[in-house]
Design a protein around this motif. Structure first.
Motif, short mmCIF file in Angstrom:
data_model
loop_
_atom_site.label_atom_id
_atom_site.label_comp_id
_atom_site.label_asym_id
_atom_site.label_seq_id
_atom_site.Cartn_x
_atom_site.Cartn_y
_atom_site.Cartn_z
N ASP A 203 -6.14 2.81 16.57
CA ASP A 203 -5.44 2.91 17.85
C ASP A 203 -5.77 4.17 18.65
O ASP A 203 -4.99 4.60 19.49
N GLU A 204 -6.93 4.79 18.40
CA GLU A 204 -7.40 5.91 19.22
C GLU A 204 -8.90 5.71 19.42
O GLU A 204 -9.65 5.65 18.47
N SER A 205 -9.32 5.61 20.69
CA SER A 205 -10.73 5.33 20.95
C SER A 205 -11.61 6.56 20.77
O SER A 205 -12.83 6.46 20.69
N VAL A 206 -11.01 7.75 20.69
CA VAL A 206 -11.76 8.99 20.52
C VAL A 206 -11.29 9.68 19.25
O VAL A 206 -10.09 9.80 19.01
N HIS A 207 -12.23 10.12 18.44
CA HIS A 207 -11.87 10.83 17.21
C HIS A 207 -11.64 12.29 17.56
O HIS A 207 -12.48 12.94 18.17
N ARG A 208 -10.47 12.84 17.18
CA ARG A 208 -10.07 14.17 17.62
C ARG A 208 -10.31 15.28 16.60
O ARG A 208 -10.05 16.43 16.89
N HIS A 209 -10.81 14.95 15.42
CA HIS A 209 -10.94 15.96 14.37
C HIS A 209 -12.41 16.27 14.08
O HIS A 209 -13.29 15.49 14.41
N LYS A 210 -12.64 17.40 13.42
CA LYS A 210 -13.99 17.76 13.01
C LYS A 210 -14.41 16.91 11.82
O LYS A 210 -13.57 16.38 11.09
N CYS A 211 -15.71 16.84 11.59
CA CYS A 211 -16.26 16.08 10.47
C CYS A 211 -15.85 16.75 9.16
O CYS A 211 -15.93 17.97 9.02
N ARG A 212 -15.45 15.92 8.17
CA ARG A 212 -15.07 16.46 6.86
C ARG A 212 -16.26 17.00 6.10
O ARG A 212 -16.12 17.90 5.28
N LYS A 213 -17.46 16.45 6.34
CA LYS A 213 -18.65 16.87 5.60
C LYS A 213 -19.28 18.13 6.17
O LYS A 213 -19.57 19.07 5.44
N CYS A 214 -19.57 18.11 7.49
CA CYS A 214 -20.36 19.21 8.05
C CYS A 214 -19.59 20.08 9.04
O CYS A 214 -20.09 21.12 9.45
N GLY A 215 -18.39 19.70 9.46
CA GLY A 215 -17.57 20.52 10.34
C GLY A 215 -17.92 20.42 11.82
O GLY A 215 -17.34 21.12 12.63
N VAL A 216 -18.84 19.54 12.19
CA VAL A 216 -19.25 19.39 13.58
C VAL A 216 -18.24 18.47 14.29
O VAL A 216 -17.70 17.55 13.69
N HIS A 217 -17.98 18.75 15.55
CA HIS A 217 -17.08 17.91 16.34
C HIS A 217 -17.88 17.17 17.41
O HIS A 217 -17.72 17.36 18.60
N LYS A 218 -18.81 16.31 16.95
CA LYS A 218 -19.68 15.54 17.84
C LYS A 218 -19.70 14.11 17.32
O LYS A 218 -20.42 13.79 16.39
N TRP A 219 -18.90 13.23 17.94
CA TRP A 219 -18.75 11.87 17.48
C TRP A 219 -19.31 10.90 18.50
O TRP A 219 -19.23 11.11 19.70
N ALA A 220 -19.87 9.80 18.00
CA ALA A 220 -20.38 8.73 18.84
C ALA A 220 -19.86 7.41 18.30
O ALA A 220 -19.68 7.26 17.09
N HIS A 221 -19.61 6.46 19.20
CA HIS A 221 -19.19 5.13 18.75
C HIS A 221 -20.34 4.48 17.98
O HIS A 221 -21.51 4.66 18.32
#
Length: 137
Positions: free
Chosen positions: A88-106
């Motif tokens: 129910d959220e189209s955008v992920h708001r958290h950093k990556c658990r593996k690498c810590g980057v906050h760059k998400w793509a569908h």
């Protein structure tokens, strides 16, 4: 001879038609980034869940639950390629658990990727092929 060629051509057309349908279905699945699901909203935890074990835990603890139909989205990390699903959220708001980057793509909700992968032989080296004897110091 003409009958055997016509039969062979017909078998070939049937096979290529089936492959074309499979490829079209794979491309359609790759473009699908969300899907409707039935999820449970927990008022006390303030989150959605589609995992049976989490719903059972909230039920055992006496939380107030509601069934809702919502969208589940798939995202892929731009740093390491980690996939996550968000309800129910189209955008992920958290950093990556593996690498810590906050760059998400569908990405595909079904995990389908039709892009061609390069093998080690296809990757061009800037200095050409490096042999072990030339790397010794």
């Amino acid at each position: 001879a003409a009958d055997s060629e016509a039969g062979e051509r017909e078998r070939w057309e049937v096979r290529t038609d089936a492959l074309g349908k499979k490829e079209a279905a794979a491309l359609e699945m790759e473009k699908t980034c969300k899907k409707r699901i039935d999820a449970t909203w927990c008022e006390d935890c303030n989150r959605y869940s589609d995992v049976k074990a989490l719903v059972e835990r909230c039920t055992a603890q006496g939380h107030s639950l509601q069934q809702k139909t919502v969208y589940k989205y798939a995202h892929q990390c731009g740093g390491c390629g980690e996939r996550v699903y968000v309800i129910d959220e189209s955008v992920h708001r958290h950093k990556c658990r593996k690498c810590g980057v906050h760059k998400w793509a569908h990405c595909s909700i079904y995990g389908v990727d039709t892009t061609a992968k390069k093998s080690e032989e296809e990757i061009l080296l800037t200095r050409g092929v490096e042999h072990s004897r030339s790397l010794k110091v």
